[in-house]
Scaffold this active site. Sequence first.
Site, short mmCIF file in Angstrom:
data_model
loop_
_atom_site.label_atom_id
_atom_site.label_comp_id
_atom_site.label_asym_id
_atom_site.label_seq_id
_atom_site.Cartn_x
_atom_site.Cartn_y
_atom_site.Cartn_z
N HIS A 98 0.80 -1.23 0.00
CA HIS A 98 0.00 0.00 0.00
C HIS A 98 0.82 1.27 0.00
O HIS A 98 0.28 2.35 -0.06
CB HIS A 98 -0.92 0.03 1.22
CG HIS A 98 -0.18 0.28 2.50
ND1 HIS A 98 0.54 -0.69 3.13
CD2 HIS A 98 -0.02 1.39 3.24
CE1 HIS A 98 1.11 -0.18 4.23
NE2 HIS A 98 0.77 1.08 4.31
C1 UD1 Z 1 -1.74 5.42 6.28
C2 UD1 Z 1 -0.38 5.80 6.89
C3 UD1 Z 1 0.62 4.68 6.64
C4 UD1 Z 1 0.09 3.35 7.12
C5 UD1 Z 1 -1.26 3.10 6.45
C6 UD1 Z 1 -1.90 1.81 6.84
C7 UD1 Z 1 0.21 8.19 6.87
C8 UD1 Z 1 1.02 9.22 6.20
N1 UD1 Z 1 0.17 6.99 6.25
O1 UD1 Z 1 -1.58 5.33 4.86
O2 UD1 Z 1 1.81 4.97 7.34
O3 UD1 Z 1 0.99 2.34 6.80
O4 UD1 Z 1 -2.14 4.17 6.81
O5 UD1 Z 1 -3.08 1.66 6.16
O6 UD1 Z 1 -0.39 8.44 7.90
N2 UD1 Z 1 -9.28 5.16 2.70
C9 UD1 Z 1 -10.47 4.48 2.77
N3 UD1 Z 1 -10.95 4.17 4.00
C10 UD1 Z 1 -10.31 4.49 5.15
C11 UD1 Z 1 -9.10 5.19 5.07
C12 UD1 Z 1 -8.60 5.51 3.84
O7 UD1 Z 1 -11.07 4.16 1.77
O8 UD1 Z 1 -10.83 4.15 6.24
C13 UD1 Z 1 -8.73 5.47 1.37
C14 UD1 Z 1 -8.96 6.89 0.95
O9 UD1 Z 1 -9.20 6.90 -0.40
C15 UD1 Z 1 -7.63 7.55 1.24
C16 UD1 Z 1 -6.65 6.42 1.00
O10 UD1 Z 1 -7.33 5.25 1.40
O11 UD1 Z 1 -7.43 8.66 0.47
C17 UD1 Z 1 -5.37 6.54 1.75
O12 UD1 Z 1 -5.61 6.72 3.16
P1 UD1 Z 1 -4.58 7.61 4.04
O13 UD1 Z 1 -5.03 7.62 5.45
O14 UD1 Z 1 -4.34 8.91 3.38
O15 UD1 Z 1 -3.22 6.84 3.91
P2 UD1 Z 1 -2.81 5.30 3.88
O16 UD1 Z 1 -2.31 5.01 2.52
O17 UD1 Z 1 -3.89 4.41 4.43
#
Ligand code: UD1
Length: 379
Positions: free
Chosen positions: A208
């Site tokens: 991811h």
């Molecule tokens: C975040 C953490 C990363 C961790 C990862 C585990 C930071 C900078 N990154 O990255 O260190 O390894 O979490 O998952 O804090 N989304 C959903 N549902 C949710 C949350 C997110 O659909 O409940 C989708 C959204 O489209 C979002 C994308 O996932 O834009 C990314 O989520 P985000 O929290 O920005 O970062 P992660 O890639 O999950």
Amino acid sequence: MNGERALDLVAGARPNFMKVAPILRVLGAGPLSPRLVHTGQHYDEGMSGVFFRDLGIAEPDVYLGVGSGSHGQQTARILAAYEEHLVRTRPAAAVVVGDVNSTMACTLAAVKLGIPVAHVEAGLRSFDRTMPEEINRLVTDTLADLLLVSEPAGEENLRREGIADGRIRYVGNVMIDTLVRELPGARALGVTERLGLPAGGFAYVTLHRPSNVDDPARLARLANLLGALGARLPVVFPVHPRTRERLRGTGLEGQLASAPGVLLLEPLGYRESLGLMAGARLVLTDSGGVQEETSYLGVPCLTLRPNTERPVTVSLGTNVVVGEEIERAWPLIEEVLAGRHKAGRPIPGWDGHAAERVAAALAERYGGQNRPAGPRDPG
Ligand code: UD1
């Protein structure tokens, strides 16, 4: 508000939940009264809700509901919402875990109000500032008052950065506390059998990181690797929402879903994921936590990144960092399939009791009567 010994424990994203669970449990039985703050950085049932249930974490005391956004937006929303909560409640300290945006944003909010921060999993460094997590670690550790360290490199890094010895405490790995507690239940779920997978005969994959999934060319090479691997042994791949979005956007989702031997799943709960990891022949990942969990389990792990901030998983554990070139994974995969991968050795403080040492260090610094943390040797 529980008076001046109330302590905030902050969680925001999926990898935080298995770290706060054991700390909450131990703190709840001690003199400090913990208050769980969920920022809402992750909010889906599959990325958050299921972890609360799997790990027996009570509903958060405070939910900030910040949701997704760019790094700037997300960090700013957490900062503003947490500040408002801190001004109202003024805890004795804020405890943050890991390296996600919530970790850094809540640290900033607290220290600006003169509220000390304790960082669990302090001192990890990939020395790669293109990783958002590395920025979060650097900021958090510079500002934190108490640095609770999970592996030897953490102590070395913090000392080199000039942090005084008295603020650093080696406590071990709280995520392993959760693993030790949940492993029997995870095995009993029988996910491997339910998916029709041969015990010890499949690969488990998690990917991811933006550096892997945001670049379409790299994502295509990863998809090719997984497709080819599926021809050798079954490949189980629970797909993170970020990765799903990118696979869809590049048209690679269909290619991968129809590749023989490749099983794409929705994100899994903690127990299902642990059950699969424990039963796998091989794990391919870019997650930090998975490198640690496979090391404890003795399962071969190939990390699809140029570096790791968790070098003990390489020196004592089962992890090998593949490096920038994805195709370099092939000879390493062959080694694993031939049964020649290194066996792991025990890692100090990865013993199921790290949260007790965290609680003792917190009580010593912020009030209460717990005895000081014990020695760093494994139990
Ligand atoms: C975040 C953490 C990363 C961790 C990862 C585990 C930071 C900078 N990154 O990255 O260190 O390894 O979490 O998952 O804090 N989304 C959903 N549902 C949710 C949350 C997110 O659909 O409940 C989708 C959204 O489209 C979002 C994308 O996932 O834009 C990314 O989520 P985000 O929290 O920005 O970062 P992660 O890639 O999950």
